[in-house]
Structure formats: structure tokens, C-alpha cells
Design an enzyme around this catalytic site. Structure first.
Site, PDB file in Angstrom:
ATOM      1  N   THR A 138      -5.517  13.605  -2.903  1.00 47.09           N
ATOM      2  CA  THR A 138      -6.109  14.596  -3.813  1.00 47.09           C
ATOM      3  C   THR A 138      -7.636  14.567  -3.795  1.00 47.09           C
ATOM      4  O   THR A 138      -8.279  15.392  -4.439  1.00 47.09           O
ATOM      5  CB  THR A 138      -5.587  14.364  -5.245  1.00 47.09           C
ATOM      6  OG1 THR A 138      -5.499  12.959  -5.481  1.00 47.09           O
ATOM      7  CG2 THR A 138      -4.227  14.962  -5.432  1.00 47.09           C
ATOM      8  N   GLY A 162      -5.246   7.321 -13.710  1.00 46.47           N
ATOM      9  CA  GLY A 162      -6.047   6.097 -13.711  1.00 46.47           C
ATOM     10  C   GLY A 162      -7.166   6.175 -14.711  1.00 46.47           C
ATOM     11  O   GLY A 162      -6.993   5.956 -15.911  1.00 46.47           O
ATOM     12  N   ARG A 163      -8.361   6.542 -14.217  1.00 49.52           N
ATOM     13  CA  ARG A 163      -9.580   6.466 -15.031  1.00 49.52           C
ATOM     14  C   ARG A 163      -9.535   7.159 -16.384  1.00 49.52           C
ATOM     15  O   ARG A 163     -10.079   6.607 -17.353  1.00 49.52           O
ATOM     16  CB  ARG A 163     -10.776   6.940 -14.193  1.00 49.52           C
ATOM     17  CG  ARG A 163     -11.182   5.913 -13.153  1.00 49.52           C
ATOM     18  CD  ARG A 163     -12.026   6.499 -12.050  1.00 49.52           C
ATOM     19  NE  ARG A 163     -11.246   7.323 -11.143  1.00 49.52           N
ATOM     20  CZ  ARG A 163     -11.738   7.979 -10.105  1.00 49.52           C
ATOM     21  NH1 ARG A 163     -13.032   7.918  -9.837  1.00 49.52           N
ATOM     22  NH2 ARG A 163     -10.953   8.692  -9.324  1.00 49.52           N
ATOM     23  N   LYS A 183       1.190   1.534 -11.867  1.00 49.38           N
ATOM     24  CA  LYS A 183       0.915   1.544 -10.435  1.00 49.38           C
ATOM     25  C   LYS A 183       0.036   0.343 -10.097  1.00 49.38           C
ATOM     26  O   LYS A 183      -1.043   0.168 -10.656  1.00 49.38           O
ATOM     27  CB  LYS A 183       0.189   2.833 -10.059  1.00 49.38           C
ATOM     28  CG  LYS A 183      -0.091   2.955  -8.578  1.00 49.38           C
ATOM     29  CD  LYS A 183      -0.622   4.340  -8.256  1.00 49.38           C
ATOM     30  CE  LYS A 183      -2.113   4.437  -8.320  1.00 49.38           C
ATOM     31  NZ  LYS A 183      -2.832   3.747  -7.249  1.00 49.38           N
ATOM     32  N   ASP A 196       1.495   0.876  -4.748  1.00 55.32           N
ATOM     33  CA  ASP A 196       0.804   1.940  -4.013  1.00 55.32           C
ATOM     34  C   ASP A 196      -0.150   1.328  -2.990  1.00 55.32           C
ATOM     35  O   ASP A 196      -1.356   1.306  -3.184  1.00 55.32           O
ATOM     36  CB  ASP A 196       0.048   2.819  -5.028  1.00 55.32           C
ATOM     37  CG  ASP A 196      -0.661   3.990  -4.361  1.00 55.32           C
ATOM     38  OD1 ASP A 196      -0.196   4.456  -3.307  1.00 55.32           O
ATOM     39  OD2 ASP A 196      -1.680   4.452  -4.925  1.00 55.32           O
ATOM     40  N   LEU A 197       0.438   0.833  -1.891  1.00 52.79           N
ATOM     41  CA  LEU A 197      -0.395   0.238  -0.840  1.00 52.79           C
ATOM     42  C   LEU A 197      -0.541   1.181   0.351  1.00 52.79           C
ATOM     43  O   LEU A 197      -1.130   0.826   1.363  1.00 52.79           O
ATOM     44  CB  LEU A 197       0.175  -1.127  -0.422  1.00 52.79           C
ATOM     45  CG  LEU A 197       0.203  -2.158  -1.569  1.00 52.79           C
ATOM     46  CD1 LEU A 197       0.776  -3.490  -1.097  1.00 52.79           C
ATOM     47  CD2 LEU A 197      -1.184  -2.376  -2.158  1.00 52.79           C
ATOM     48  N   LYS A 198       0.027   2.358   0.214  1.00 56.33           N
ATOM     49  CA  LYS A 198      -0.143   3.430   1.222  1.00 56.33           C
ATOM     50  C   LYS A 198       0.010   2.908   2.648  1.00 56.33           C
ATOM     51  O   LYS A 198      -0.895   3.002   3.479  1.00 56.33           O
ATOM     52  CB  LYS A 198      -1.504   4.097   1.048  1.00 56.33           C
ATOM     53  CG  LYS A 198      -1.660   4.779  -0.308  1.00 56.33           C
ATOM     54  CD  LYS A 198      -2.942   5.573  -0.384  1.00 56.33           C
ATOM     55  CE  LYS A 198      -3.042   6.380  -1.656  1.00 56.33           C
ATOM     56  NZ  LYS A 198      -3.098   5.559  -2.878  1.00 56.33           N
ATOM     57  N   HIS A 258       0.731   2.446   6.461  1.00 56.19           N
ATOM     58  CA  HIS A 258       0.570   3.332   7.619  1.00 56.19           C
ATOM     59  C   HIS A 258       0.380   2.416   8.828  1.00 56.19           C
ATOM     60  O   HIS A 258      -0.707   1.913   9.069  1.00 56.19           O
ATOM     61  CB  HIS A 258      -0.671   4.223   7.414  1.00 56.19           C
ATOM     62  CG  HIS A 258      -0.809   5.287   8.455  1.00 56.19           C
ATOM     63  ND1 HIS A 258      -1.634   6.366   8.295  1.00 56.19           N
ATOM     64  CD2 HIS A 258      -0.228   5.449   9.659  1.00 56.19           C
ATOM     65  CE1 HIS A 258      -1.561   7.150   9.370  1.00 56.19           C
ATOM     66  NE2 HIS A 258      -0.711   6.597  10.206  1.00 56.19           N
ATOM     67  N   ASP A 259       1.462   2.170   9.562  1.00 58.50           N
ATOM     68  CA  ASP A 259       1.394   1.230  10.681  1.00 58.50           C
ATOM     69  C   ASP A 259       2.580   1.526  11.594  1.00 58.50           C
ATOM     70  O   ASP A 259       3.303   2.499  11.377  1.00 58.50           O
ATOM     71  CB  ASP A 259       1.436  -0.216  10.133  1.00 58.50           C
ATOM     72  CG  ASP A 259       0.686  -1.204  11.033  1.00 58.50           C
ATOM     73  OD1 ASP A 259       0.805  -1.080  12.267  1.00 58.50           O
ATOM     74  OD2 ASP A 259       0.009  -2.099  10.510  1.00 58.50           O
ATOM     75  N   ILE A 260       2.820   0.671  12.575  1.00 59.54           N
ATOM     76  CA  ILE A 260       3.971   0.911  13.448  1.00 59.54           C
ATOM     77  C   ILE A 260       5.255   0.667  12.641  1.00 59.54           C
ATOM     78  O   ILE A 260       5.241  -0.087  11.650  1.00 59.54           O
ATOM     79  CB  ILE A 260       3.927   0.015  14.708  1.00 59.54           C
ATOM     80  CG1 ILE A 260       3.895  -1.472  14.324  1.00 59.54           C
ATOM     81  CG2 ILE A 260       2.745   0.374  15.589  1.00 59.54           C
ATOM     82  CD1 ILE A 260       4.084  -2.403  15.514  1.00 59.54           C
ATOM     83  N   PRO A 261       6.356   1.347  13.027  1.00 53.65           N
ATOM     84  CA  PRO A 261       7.580   1.292  12.227  1.00 53.65           C
ATOM     85  C   PRO A 261       8.030  -0.123  11.854  1.00 53.65           C
ATOM     86  O   PRO A 261       8.378  -0.387  10.699  1.00 53.65           O
ATOM     87  CB  PRO A 261       8.609   1.994  13.116  1.00 53.65           C
ATOM     88  CG  PRO A 261       7.789   2.963  13.917  1.00 53.65           C
ATOM     89  CD  PRO A 261       6.481   2.272  14.178  1.00 53.65           C
ATOM     90  N   ASN A 262       8.007  -1.042  12.819  1.00 52.21           N
ATOM     91  CA  ASN A 262       8.515  -2.388  12.549  1.00 52.21           C
ATOM     92  C   ASN A 262       7.697  -3.100  11.465  1.00 52.21           C
ATOM     93  O   ASN A 262       8.243  -3.757  10.579  1.00 52.21           O
ATOM     94  CB  ASN A 262       8.509  -3.202  13.855  1.00 52.21           C
ATOM     95  CG  ASN A 262       9.159  -4.555  13.670  1.00 52.21           C
ATOM     96  OD1 ASN A 262      10.320  -4.639  13.270  1.00 52.21           O
ATOM     97  ND2 ASN A 262       8.401  -5.612  13.913  1.00 52.21           N
TER      98      ASN A 262
HETATM   99  O1  C5P Z   1      -8.534   7.258 -11.648  1.00 52.10           O
HETATM  100  P1  C5P Z   1      -7.618   8.277 -11.075  1.00 52.10           P
HETATM  101  O2  C5P Z   1      -6.813   9.017 -12.135  1.00 52.10           O
HETATM  102  O3  C5P Z   1      -8.295   9.213 -10.110  1.00 52.10           O
HETATM  103  O4  C5P Z   1      -6.563   7.412 -10.277  1.00 52.10           O
HETATM  104  C1  C5P Z   1      -5.608   7.979  -9.422  1.00 52.10           C
HETATM  105  C2  C5P Z   1      -4.870   6.877  -8.754  1.00 52.10           C
HETATM  106  O5  C5P Z   1      -3.894   7.445  -7.903  1.00 52.10           O
HETATM  107  C3  C5P Z   1      -5.744   5.970  -7.880  1.00 52.10           C
HETATM  108  O6  C5P Z   1      -5.243   4.653  -8.009  1.00 52.10           O
HETATM  109  C4  C5P Z   1      -5.531   6.479  -6.471  1.00 52.10           C
HETATM  110  O7  C5P Z   1      -5.563   5.435  -5.529  1.00 52.10           O
HETATM  111  C5  C5P Z   1      -4.117   7.053  -6.558  1.00 52.10           C
HETATM  112  N1  C5P Z   1      -3.790   8.149  -5.663  1.00 52.10           N
HETATM  113  C6  C5P Z   1      -4.530   9.302  -5.567  1.00 52.10           C
HETATM  114  N2  C5P Z   1      -4.183  10.283  -4.687  1.00 52.10           N
HETATM  115  C7  C5P Z   1      -3.109  10.133  -3.932  1.00 52.10           C
HETATM  116  C8  C5P Z   1      -2.332   8.969  -4.039  1.00 52.10           C
HETATM  117  C9  C5P Z   1      -2.701   7.996  -4.932  1.00 52.10           C
HETATM  118  O8  C5P Z   1      -5.496   9.482  -6.300  1.00 52.10           O
HETATM  119  N3  C5P Z   1      -2.747  11.134  -3.139  1.00 52.10           N
END
Ligand code: C5P
Length: 225
Positions: free
Chosen positions: A115, A204-205, A33, A60-62, A64-68
Site C-alpha cells: 500500500t 499500526g501507527r 501482527k 508478517d515476515l513477507k 519471498h525466496d525459493i520454494p524449498n
Molecule cells: O502504521 P501502519 O498502519 O501504516 O502499519 C501498517 C502495517 O501493515 C505495517 O506493519 C506494514 O508493514 C504492514 N503492511 C502494509 N502493507 C502491506 C502489507 C503489510 O502496510 N501491503
């Protein structure tokens, strides 16, 4: 039983440290990711780096903006050859539809409720329906407008699996092989996420901050078997 894939969140702030992490997991992990930290620091070179090592990218840039605007951002992501992108389902049906209609596009994964939220923080952000209801509503909106999958907590995944089995992939962050007491409030173990029906888990971590990221990833992959 269905297969659950591991996606490692490359939340590094330089290309060099990202490459170091990828090398530690080479041959084991297929999906990485690239999120806002690394992409802001390094741009499309981060995507190229994963591709150079034979991996697939969840961008994963999430959005969230106008459709275009979001449609054109997804078009750029498609040109980079990423496997999937994330967008906030709360961005609305028209935003999703505009992306889903693109001829050549990555998989569209819609964020339901992050989450890091619990009931209280979600309420304070203006969503008055509660986590469960909000997640279900947003997932239905995603399905109706062309999303390929939804990102949710494993705690909600089993219910979404019941509702949308075979129609939406489930991607679950908030994975903790053991308790860490950090900002992930709705977290579970890799095996529990798999049992709940996750198609992909995002970690991640617990991997990238481990002393031996390769071994940490291997343990999680073992847990997913
Ligand atoms: O370090 P950790 O395991 O918490 O990383 C989770 C990754 O998933 C992060 O990069 C975070 O931005 C991403 N994420 C998230 N919850 C979401 C969507 C993406 O924690 N709903």
C-alpha cells in the site's frame, strides 16, 4: 453484513513496549501482527508474548525466496502456532504451492502490491501493468496455488471481492481514521475498508502511536460495527 476483524500491527522494537501495547488493548483486540521490526528484535519470543495474552498472531515476515526455503520457514511458523503468515505473491506459484501442500500450516496470506506504492513507484520497480491489473493477476495466482487470502489496499478490495468472493479472504493495511501524510499512499478509513469488503484490517501507527492506544483501538472497532 460480513464481519471485519481488526489486526493491530505490533511495530514495536522491544518486547517490553510490545507487551505494554498489548496490555492497553487487552480484552478488546484479538489479532496482533508480529512483523519484521519486532521479530528481528525479539524473535519467537514476540509470538509467545501474544499467545501468553490470549491473542492470535499474524506473522508478517513477507516471505519471498525459493520454494524449498519458504516452505521450511512456513513449517517453523506452524510450529510456533501462528494463525497466519504473509508471503509475496510475486514469489511465484511454485513457492506458494510448496507452502500450501504442508500438512499442518497457518493461513497463507499473499501480498499483492504494497500500500506504500503508487502507480509511478510501481512502474519504477519494473511492474509495467499498473496497480489494478497487477493486483488482480497476483490475486489470481494466489488463488490458483492455495493462498487463503490476499493483502491489498482497500481501494482494490471491492473489485477483488467481486472476483473472488468466498474464495479468498481480504486483508487490508493502509488504514487511516484521519489523514496523516505518511508513507501509506493508498489509504482509507476503517469504515470504508469494511464497506469495500475487507475481512481483516491491519492498523499500526494510528493505534500504536496514539496517546491512548486502547481508546484508539476502541474507536476503530466502533467504526467497524
Ligand atoms: O502504521 P501502519 O498502519 O501504516 O502499519 C501498517 C502495517 O501493515 C505495517 O506493519 C506494514 O508493514 C504492514 N503492511 C502494509 N502493507 C502491506 C502489507 C503489510 O502496510 N501491503
Amino acid at each position: 453484513m460480513h464481519k471485519t476483524e481488526l489486526i493491530v500491527a505490533l511495530d514495536a522494537d522491544t518486547l517490553k513496549s510490545a507487551e505494554h501495547l498489548i496490555e492497553k488493548m487487552e480484552g478488546r483486540v484479538k489479532y496482533f501482527k508480529v512483523g519484521s521490526v519486532l521479530f528481528t528484535a525479539a524473535g519467537p519470543a514476540a509470538v509467545d508474548l501474544v499467545h501468553k495474552h490470549g491473542g492470535k498472531v499474524f506473522l508478517d515476515l513477507k516471505f519471498h525466496d525459493i520454494p524449498n526455503t519458504v516452505k521450511h520457514a512456513v513449517k517453523q511458523a506452524a510450529a510456533m502456532g501462528v494463525y497466519s503468515v504473509s508471503l509475496h505473491l510475486s514469489g511465484g506459484g511454485d513457492m506458494l504451492k510448496a507452502c500450501a501442500e504442508l500438512e499442518k500450516r497457518p493461513k497463507l496470506w499473499g501480498i499483492t502490491v504494497l500500500t506504500s506504492f503508487d502507480e509511478y513507484s510501481l512502474f519504477r520497480s519494473g511492474f509495467r501493468g499498473g496497480i489494478d491489473k497487477t493486483v488482480k493477476l497476483l490475486a489470481s495466482l494466489g488463488l490458483a496455488n492455495g493462498a487463503d487470502g490476499v493483502v491489498c489496499s482497500p481501494l482494490e478490495a471491492w473489485r477483488l471481492k467481486e472476483m473472488f468472493d468466498g474464495k479468498l479472504k481480504l486483508i487490508t493495511p493502509g488504514i487511516r481514521p484521519e489523514a496523516r501524510g505518511d508513507d501509506q499512499k493508498r489509504a482509507v478509513t476503517p469504515a470504508a475498508a469494511r464497506a469495500a469488503g475487507a475481512d481483516f484490517i491491519v492498523v499500526g501507527r494510528p493505534i500504536i502511536a496514539a496517546q491512548d492506544p486502547g481508546a484508539a483501538a476502541a474507536r476503530i472497532l466502533e467504526d467497524l460495527k
